[in-house]
Design an enzyme around this catalytic site. Structure first.
Site, PDB file in Angstrom:
ATOM      1  CD  GLU A 120      -3.009  -1.090   2.239  1.00 48.29           C
ATOM      2  OE1 GLU A 120      -2.988  -0.122   3.016  1.00 48.29           O
ATOM      3  OE2 GLU A 120      -3.842  -1.994   2.312  1.00 48.29           O
ATOM      4  CG  HIS A 236      -8.882   6.518   2.307  1.00 49.27           C
ATOM      5  ND1 HIS A 236      -8.919   6.261   0.948  1.00 49.27           N
ATOM      6  CD2 HIS A 236      -8.277   5.446   2.868  1.00 49.27           C
ATOM      7  CE1 HIS A 236      -8.358   5.082   0.723  1.00 49.27           C
ATOM      8  NE2 HIS A 236      -7.961   4.567   1.870  1.00 49.27           N
ATOM      9  NE  ARG A 285      -4.175   5.376   3.475  1.00 54.46           N
ATOM     10  CZ  ARG A 285      -4.803   4.576   4.326  1.00 54.46           C
ATOM     11  NH1 ARG A 285      -5.210   5.040   5.485  1.00 54.46           N
ATOM     12  NH2 ARG A 285      -5.020   3.306   4.006  1.00 54.46           N
ATOM     13  CG  HIS A 345      -9.433   7.018   6.393  1.00 49.79           C
ATOM     14  ND1 HIS A 345     -10.433   6.074   6.356  1.00 49.79           N
ATOM     15  CD2 HIS A 345      -8.266   6.319   6.432  1.00 49.79           C
ATOM     16  CE1 HIS A 345      -9.914   4.861   6.350  1.00 49.79           C
ATOM     17  NE2 HIS A 345      -8.597   4.976   6.419  1.00 49.79           N
ATOM     18  NE  ARG A 380      -4.109   5.398   9.523  1.00 45.38           N
ATOM     19  CZ  ARG A 380      -4.667   4.492   8.726  1.00 45.38           C
ATOM     20  NH1 ARG A 380      -4.250   3.236   8.767  1.00 45.38           N
ATOM     21  NH2 ARG A 380      -5.628   4.818   7.902  1.00 45.38           N
TER      22      ARG A 380
END
Length: 534
Positions: A120, A236, A285, A345, A380
């Site tokens: 990811e 997100h 992100r 998110h 994060r």
């Protein structure tokens, strides 16, 4: 009070951190009581799609290591992670996964029988394990819930914690709560663990369920604890865009779809992430979300597209949850791109705590998204959150057992319990205000306007119902988030200031810490937590 109950440890919340803590505490011989304001399965954990990032020594990519996972996490956190916290939490990951599998959780396996791994955003290797393709959180929630029920651990469903209570000696003594009929009661416990999840309902569009109303932040502040880094709300990059669709929770399109080869394109068919970052569509992100918002504004659209057609016929099996959400919206991801936009998110900040869940208030602990351990920093790293809940939830239970054993915690008498009254803002107004002025791309003028709007609209109400408790939590947390975001005069991670676009390491490579003073006013402590640069 209408009713009473008691335990050694009161766990507030039934996500991965709370249930893990409850199970570990029971193993250690503690009497545990779990409180959920909804059903056991109603929290954020069940909605997590992508997986759990973990380096397992027996199954890993060539060249991958715990050190590389640490470095990826520090890079994503843009200088605000605690290197010690990152190392300690990630190092416990493999053992935490082993305990979770022993509790009954099943993960997807490859043709060789080893656990399947994907990659990811922000990760330099394939180290994200998953379940049901894109239903990892649901499987984790199922396994932990069944283990808690099978272990005979009592869970008070439809009970809302109103306030953490202090005893005659000032120590934590339990909590005031209301049941499904809004009848007040007292829960006696020398240790209270906040595992209440996130704050996504601060915003009009979020991936979070309706229960994510920042309860733990407000409870901790009113109990005397500090919070840090609330300005770092991760949006997100890819939720399913539905024009004119419902407010609130939006279907998530997991980052793992991009990990399997999908790419972002704008409404003109041009690649969104080309030239934006060395990792392109797998950038962290904050980078992807900012790029999507910027490209949408440039093209005059409210969204971009995620082209996943390269995945082909295997899409429904690999991503059944995403596929079902797309088909329900009339989209066929096998043959057409998916319209996506950003939504609130994950909260990277929270209640200041160490990797064992301890806060500055004796007897008060925090774990999971509600906590700020130093793992996430300013942004994060994908799929580190479920791992943090597993690790810190277990460590917090062990810390409670140690603290009880050495006499740091003890039962104390609770005096007269009064129903508190707090400032409350209408939720619709609050969400619209925060979405407009405290989302991606903020400036002092807008945040000052938002603060004034909330102050004018606030009405002090007694906290007699779940609705009022939630709205008071959202109100206090919104005020704290705005205060932190206004103070941080730079752009870093998922905090983007349009009036301060550069990152300023000299002044701002430290956490912003807030608490309530004796009069109930939010104040900056003046002592930020210095962080280690990546």
């Amino acid at each position: 009070m209408s009713w009473e109950a008691g335990a050694d440890l009161l766990v507030v919340g039934t996500g991965v951190a709370g249930l893990t803590a409850a199970l570990r505490a029971r193993e250690l011989g503690l009497r545990v009581l779990v409180v959920s304001k909804d059903a056991v399965s109603a929290g954020n954990t069940g909605w997590a799609q992508g997986g759990i990032a973990v380096v397992r020594p027996d199954e890993l990519d060539p060249g991958d290591s715990l050190r590389k996972h640490v470095e990826d996490t520090l890079t994503a956190g843009v200088g605000l992670c605690s290197r010690t916290a990152v190392r300690d939490i990630l190092a416990d990951g493999a053992a935490a996964i082993a305990r979770l599998r022993a509790a009954g959780a099943q993960f997807d396996a490859g043709s060789d029988g080893a656990l399947a791994r994907t990659r990811e955003g922000g990760h330099s290797a394939f180290r994200v394990i998953h379940s049901g393709g894109d239903a990892t959180g649901a499987e984790v929630q199922r396994a932990l819930s069944e283990a808690v029920r099978g272990g005979g651990i009592p869970v008070l469903e439809q009970h809302c914690v109103v306030e953490v209570l202090r005893g005659d000696n000032g120590a934590v003594a339990g909590a005031l709560a209301t049941d499904a009929e809004s009848r007040p009661g007292v829960l006696h416990a020398p240790a209270v663990l906040l595992a209440t999840g996130g704050l996504g309902q601060l915003y009009a569009a979020t991936t979070n369920p309706e229960v994510s109303t920042a309860d733990g932040i407000a409870l901790a502040l009113r109990a005397g604890a500090s919070v840090a880094d609330l300005e770092f709300v991760q949006f997100h990059p890819t939720v399913l865009y539905m024009p004119g669709g419902p407010r609130g929770r939006r279907p998530l399109i997991t980052e793992a779809v991009r990990g399997e080869g999908a790419v972002l394109v704008d409404v003109r068919g041009q690649r969104v992430m080309r030239g934006e970052h060395p990792l392109a569509d797998l950038a962290p992100r904050d980078v992807v979300s900012a790029a999507i918002n910027r490209r949408a504004a440039e093209t005059g659209a409210e969204h971009v597209f995620l082209d996943a057609t390269v995945i082909g016929a295997g899409f429904p099996k690999r991503f059944p949850t995403v596929y079902a959400a797309c088909r329900a919206a009339g989209i066929d991801p096998l043959h057409e791109p998916i319209p996506v936009a950003s939504a609130a998110h994950y909260s990277c900040g929270g209640v200041v705590s160490d990797v064992d869940g301890r806060t500055s208030v004796n007897g008060l602990y925090a774990a999971g998204e509600v906590a700020c351990t130093g793992l996430h920093g300013a942004n994060r790293l994908a799929s580190n959150s479920l791992l943090e809940g597993l690790v810190v939830g277990g460590r917090a239970a062990e810390a409670v057992a140690r603290d009880l054993g050495c006499g740091l915690l003890s039962r104390t008498t609770i005096g007269e319990v009064m129903q508190p009254a707090m400032a409350v803002v209408d939720r619709d107004l609050l969400q619209r205000t925060m979405s407009r002025h405290a989302g991606i791309g903020r400036d002092d003028e807008g945040m000052s306007s938002a603060t004034a709007t909330l102050d004018r609209a606030a009405i002090v109400r007694p906290l007699r119902t779940r609705q009022t408790v939630e709205d008071s939590s959202l109100t206090l947390t919104a005020q704290a988030l705005l205060a932190a975001a206004r103070q941080r005069a730079e752009s870093r991670g998922c905090h983007r200031r349009t009036d301060f676009t550069e990152t300023d390491d000299l002044r701002w490579r430290r956490s912003t810490v807030l608490r309530l003073d004796a009069s109930g006013w939010l104040i900056h402590t003046g002592v930020g937590i210095a962080r280690t640069a990546a």
